[in-house]
Enzyme design. Structure first.
Site, short mmCIF file in Angstrom:
data_model
loop_
_atom_site.label_atom_id
_atom_site.label_comp_id
_atom_site.label_asym_id
_atom_site.label_seq_id
_atom_site.Cartn_x
_atom_site.Cartn_y
_atom_site.Cartn_z
N GLU A 1 0.83 -1.20 0.00
CA GLU A 1 0.00 0.00 0.00
C GLU A 1 0.88 1.26 0.00
O GLU A 1 1.85 1.36 0.73
CB GLU A 1 -0.90 0.00 1.24
CG GLU A 1 -1.82 1.21 1.31
CD GLU A 1 -2.61 1.27 2.61
OE1 GLU A 1 -3.65 1.96 2.63
OE2 GLU A 1 -2.20 0.63 3.60
N LYS B 1 -9.61 2.35 -2.45
CA LYS B 1 -9.80 1.77 -1.12
C LYS B 1 -11.20 2.07 -0.60
O LYS B 1 -11.58 3.23 -0.46
CB LYS B 1 -8.74 2.34 -0.18
CG LYS B 1 -8.70 1.77 1.23
CD LYS B 1 -7.49 2.35 1.94
CE LYS B 1 -7.36 1.85 3.37
NZ LYS B 1 -6.11 2.35 4.01
N CYS C 1 -5.73 -2.70 2.11
CA CYS C 1 -5.47 -2.59 3.54
C CYS C 1 -6.68 -2.86 4.42
O CYS C 1 -7.08 -4.00 4.61
CB CYS C 1 -4.85 -1.24 3.86
SG CYS C 1 -4.04 -1.20 5.49
#
Length: 383
Positions: A118, A195, A232
């Site tokens: 990430e 994300k 994540c």
């Protein structure tokens, strides 16, 4: 937690009696995987460039009507290369150089698809809540310097690349997004995915830095299989994994940045559970090292101001739909993990366990639709 412990697997190998070790591995990691025979040139290059290299093979049963669909996937975990006080351009260039070195070794091992950690082009500075200089690391997903760099690597090595960056969306008011850019093995930008979930946990309170993603659960058809990128914090949300799977993902990458004190006990479980539940391969990637910042920052949680988040513990690994998984990379060292996988294992496991066939999606959908209504009443039976 400190960065002194190199890896759990090493401790087990050192202290568990040899006659018990294979059974311990079976219980912890599922069926034993065959080690991938890596070229000596790649092993030597990794040693010279000072990063770990490991390889494992996930096998599937031979079928009569389908040929094996074998693909090699690479995961890279790395440290930042320069102090966080260095000029932004120098930090980015140093990371480009380092990743190029590791990708070159991946190419020696015939890797088809590779994913970076990430926000790989920068320190993980979001949680300082400072703007400059950290927002200067943000780039266009379509034509930024990092995307162009990855396009050249992809063409050079005939390799699909998933590149998670901090995106600057100039078309929409310079909005910042936490984004993964997917580059085809032809060098074309295949697309991007953002994300979906933003943490609000201790130092990792990133909600003021960038927005929740608006790209849904995109799956990318590549020359080597269908892939998705669950960035994540999305790994903590089972429905997030589910939706990538429903959209057809065979391999779901989870590029992350997380520290020992916060999440290390969760790390070996979540991506592996997702692989089992969704009949797909999952690839968990975490950065390594401790990143120090010049200015102190606090989390508003009563702790004293500090200059770092803690130790990013690496431990990147790959899980298969049958529950087997690779050993993790080191907790302290940069590394390249290569997994050779037969994607036929996805359907074979699905046919065995039938989680998708027996899932009551229509019932879940109806109940979820009710649950998000303002007038929702929980279905609780009382005396």
């Amino acid at each position: 937690m400190s960065g002194q412990l190199v890896c759990v697997e090493g401790l087990l190998g050192k202290h568990v009696p040899a006659e018990d070790l294979s059974e311990v591995w079976r219980i912890l990691y599922g069926k034993e995987l065959r080690k991938l025979d890596l070229p000596s040139s790649a092993v030597n290059a990794a040693s010279q460039e000072n990063f770990e290299i490991k390889g494992c093979v996930f096998e599937a049963a031979l079928e009569q009507l389908r040929r094996p669909r074998t693909v090699r996937v690479g995961l890279i975990q790395n440290k930042i290369q320069l102090p966080t006080t260095s000029p932004v351009a120098e930090q980015v260039n140093a990371l480009h150089r380092r990743i190029a070195e590791i990708v070159d070794v991946a190419a020696m091992c015939d890797v088809n698809i590779i994913c970076f950690q990430e926000a790989w082009t920068m320190p993980f500075a979001f949680c300082t809540r400072e703007r400059l200089p950290w927002t200067e690391f943000a780039e266009s997903a379509e034509n930024g310097a990092t995307t162009k760099f990855c396009q050249e690597l992809a063409k050079k090595h005939n390799m699909v690349i998933a590149s998670p960056i901090l995106e600057r969306d100039e078309s929409h008011g310079d909005t910042l997004w936490n984004t993964a850019v997917v580059i085809s093995n032809t060098g074309a930008v295949l697309g991007k995915t953002r994300k979906n979930h933003i943490p609000r946990v201790g130092d990792f309170n990133e909600s003021t830095y960038y927005m929740e993603g608006n790209t849904g659960h995109r799956v990318f058809q590549t020359a080597f299989g269908r892939i998705a990128v669950n960035i994540c914090y999305g790994r903590h949300h089972p429905l997030n994994w589910l939706m990538y799977s429903i959209n057809g993902a065979e391999i779901i990458f989870n590029p992350s940045a997380t520290i020992g004190e916060l999440s290390e006990s969760l790390w070996p479980i979540e991506a592996r559970n997702a692989a089992i539940a969704n009949h797909c391969f999952t690839c968990a990637i975490n950065r390594v090292g401790t990143e120090h910042f010049e200015n102190e920052f606090t989390s508003g949680d009563g702790k004293k101001a500090h200059h770092d988040f803690g130790h990013f513990y690496g431990s990147s690994y790959v899980s298969a739909p049958d529950g087997s998984r690779t050993p993790g990379l080191s907790r302290v060292s940069e590394g390249l993990l290569i997994a050779e996988m037969d994607l036929n294992l996805c359907r074979q496991t699905c046919d065995k366990w039938n989680f998708k066939m027996t899932g009551r999606y229509e019932m879940y959908a109806e109940e979820l639709a009710r649950a998000v209504r303002p007038d929702f009443q929980a279905d609780i039976v009382r005396e």
